[in-house]
Design an enzyme around this catalytic site. Sequence first.
Site, PDB file in Angstrom:
ATOM      1  N   GLY A  69      37.629  44.015  35.076  1.00 19.87           N
ATOM      2  CA  GLY A  69      38.216  42.773  35.553  1.00 19.87           C
ATOM      3  C   GLY A  69      37.161  41.805  36.044  1.00 19.87           C
ATOM      4  O   GLY A  69      37.269  40.589  35.843  1.00 19.87           O
ATOM      5  N   THR A  70      36.115  42.326  36.691  1.00 20.74           N
ATOM      6  CA  THR A  70      35.027  41.469  37.168  1.00 20.74           C
ATOM      7  C   THR A  70      34.311  40.806  36.008  1.00 20.74           C
ATOM      8  O   THR A  70      33.999  39.607  36.045  1.00 20.74           O
ATOM      9  CB  THR A  70      34.032  42.295  38.006  1.00 20.74           C
ATOM     10  OG1 THR A  70      34.684  42.717  39.206  1.00 20.74           O
ATOM     11  CG2 THR A  70      32.805  41.484  38.362  1.00 20.74           C
ATOM     12  N   GLN A 177      45.955  41.870  40.858  1.00 20.24           N
ATOM     13  CA  GLN A 177      46.872  42.596  41.728  1.00 20.24           C
ATOM     14  C   GLN A 177      48.332  42.464  41.315  1.00 20.24           C
ATOM     15  O   GLN A 177      49.155  43.299  41.687  1.00 20.24           O
ATOM     16  CB  GLN A 177      46.706  42.108  43.176  1.00 20.24           C
ATOM     17  CG  GLN A 177      45.430  42.558  43.848  1.00 20.24           C
ATOM     18  CD  GLN A 177      45.351  44.057  44.051  1.00 20.24           C
ATOM     19  OE1 GLN A 177      46.345  44.775  43.974  1.00 20.24           O
ATOM     20  NE2 GLN A 177      44.152  44.549  44.281  1.00 20.24           N
ATOM     21  N   SER A 194      42.751  43.544  35.531  1.00 21.84           N
ATOM     22  CA  SER A 194      41.982  44.788  35.502  1.00 21.84           C
ATOM     23  C   SER A 194      42.932  45.974  35.414  1.00 21.84           C
ATOM     24  O   SER A 194      43.840  46.107  36.240  1.00 21.84           O
ATOM     25  CB  SER A 194      41.119  44.889  36.762  1.00 21.84           C
ATOM     26  OG  SER A 194      40.260  45.989  36.702  1.00 21.84           O
ATOM     27  N   HIS A 196      42.753  49.232  35.998  1.00 19.76           N
ATOM     28  CA  HIS A 196      42.858  50.282  37.014  1.00 19.76           C
ATOM     29  C   HIS A 196      43.701  49.850  38.212  1.00 19.76           C
ATOM     30  O   HIS A 196      44.036  50.673  39.057  1.00 19.76           O
ATOM     31  CB  HIS A 196      41.469  50.746  37.470  1.00 19.76           C
ATOM     32  CG  HIS A 196      40.729  49.771  38.319  1.00 19.76           C
ATOM     33  ND1 HIS A 196      39.967  48.746  37.791  1.00 19.76           N
ATOM     34  CD2 HIS A 196      40.613  49.660  39.658  1.00 19.76           C
ATOM     35  CE1 HIS A 196      39.425  48.063  38.775  1.00 19.76           C
ATOM     36  NE2 HIS A 196      39.793  48.586  39.919  1.00 19.76           N
ATOM     37  N   CYS A 320      33.677  46.363  60.379  1.00 19.34           N
ATOM     38  CA  CYS A 320      33.168  47.630  60.877  1.00 19.34           C
ATOM     39  C   CYS A 320      33.221  48.731  59.824  1.00 19.34           C
ATOM     40  O   CYS A 320      32.751  49.833  60.066  1.00 19.34           O
ATOM     41  CB  CYS A 320      33.953  48.061  62.103  1.00 19.34           C
ATOM     42  SG  CYS A 320      33.862  46.863  63.449  1.00 19.34           S
TER      43      CYS A 320
END
Length: 465
Positions: A69-70, A177, A194, A196, A320
Amino acid sequence: MPYFDAASAAPLHPVARQALLAALDEGWADPARLYREGRRARLLLDAAREAAAEAVGCRPDELVFTSSGTTAVHAGIAGALSGRRRVGRHLALSAVEHSSVLHSAAAHEAAGGSFTEVPVDRTGAVDPAVYGGALRADTALACLQSANHEVGTEQPVAEVAALCAEAGVPLLVDAAQSLGWGPVPGRWSLLTASAHKWGGPAGVGLLAVRKGVRFAPQGPAGERESGRAAGFENLPAIVAAAASLRAVRSEAAAESARLLALVDRIRSVVAERVPDVEVVGDPVRRLPHLVTFSCLYVDGETLLHELDRREFSVSSGSSCTSSTLIPSHVLKAMGVLSEGNVRVSLPTGTAGADVDRFLEVLPEVVAEVRERLGAPVSAPPSPRAPSPGPADSLVVDALGRRCPIPVIELAKVIGEVAVGATVTVLADDEAARLDIPAWCEMRGQEYVGEEPADLGSAYVVRRLS
């Protein structure tokens, strides 16, 4: 072990597994060759392209398969910008796009182009009118995701696409998505996805370019995939991706309703059982399987590790949990709390019992992490008795301390100053720039602003209650 991170990668769909195994036996040959094995492979490739195009809502000859997808995003943006370079070198995009879009924008700027990031509201959605205002005479391309990867908010794609069409600007939609749940509405010009993300194998992306869109593929020319995706096609994976896309679409209506109810339960129960939590994203216009929330006074990495120990796999946009210690650009653009961030994205078939157990475990885990960090128990600040001392203000030195410690130290002392007085927090953690204002919003205090300091920044908070 319940897996709640389908937004990163969905488990391989059973249909994808079956199609992949079958294609390994039947689709190993070069589909560009004219002998029997090549013709058989070509038939499989053509059938996969037709199935994927039907799901996307485009013609088969408008769609190519890429290695991810990228890669599809990078190729789509570069090709559209190059094809319209005579119009100009300006790119418009929302502030919450996937990192692949942001990286393409940065590369475009480094090469002499320019881009405008359109802001979003606290739910993560753009205002179509504001987006339309970002379009200029020299805008070569606009980008807008169909739904956000981190918080699930659906974007007003149809409205923005209409504004882009009126301005004569092609719109590229990142549908990674959402494509498994349904086609993207509106008059979009380019679309990427994408496999996956919907239960297909990793390593397969889609790039659709409508006829009439000026497009000039970048990089060395290739003979395959209309010259838009170099390299030998991973035919077994492509076949599996197309088969699984068709399968999840056939299940989408029923599964969407079921997962939507489970996510609604998570949204409401988390807010009831976990003190000082902010559920983020649009409560209505959102993906059916995804919910994100942030917990005050919690170290996001520790929270995820503790949930993993209790056999729940979730992800986070919190700084974090990243070696960069930079807050999520999505949460930052929304202006919401980033510390203690948890993203739950339910795969197809998630059992309601697993969700119920998660909702039982989560409050205990959050309480344990807060106690370990010495966080204050949730309560309004107690009034301070008047005293004849110096000016009612305090300075908290949190330099060198990472999220959520600066916010915890602020919460501990806010009750020690009089109403109307200020607390200044010295911090060099990038997350403090987002989390201290978000704490003020949640706790009903006034965020005065940020001032430069010797080793970091000074964040000034005025007590209102």
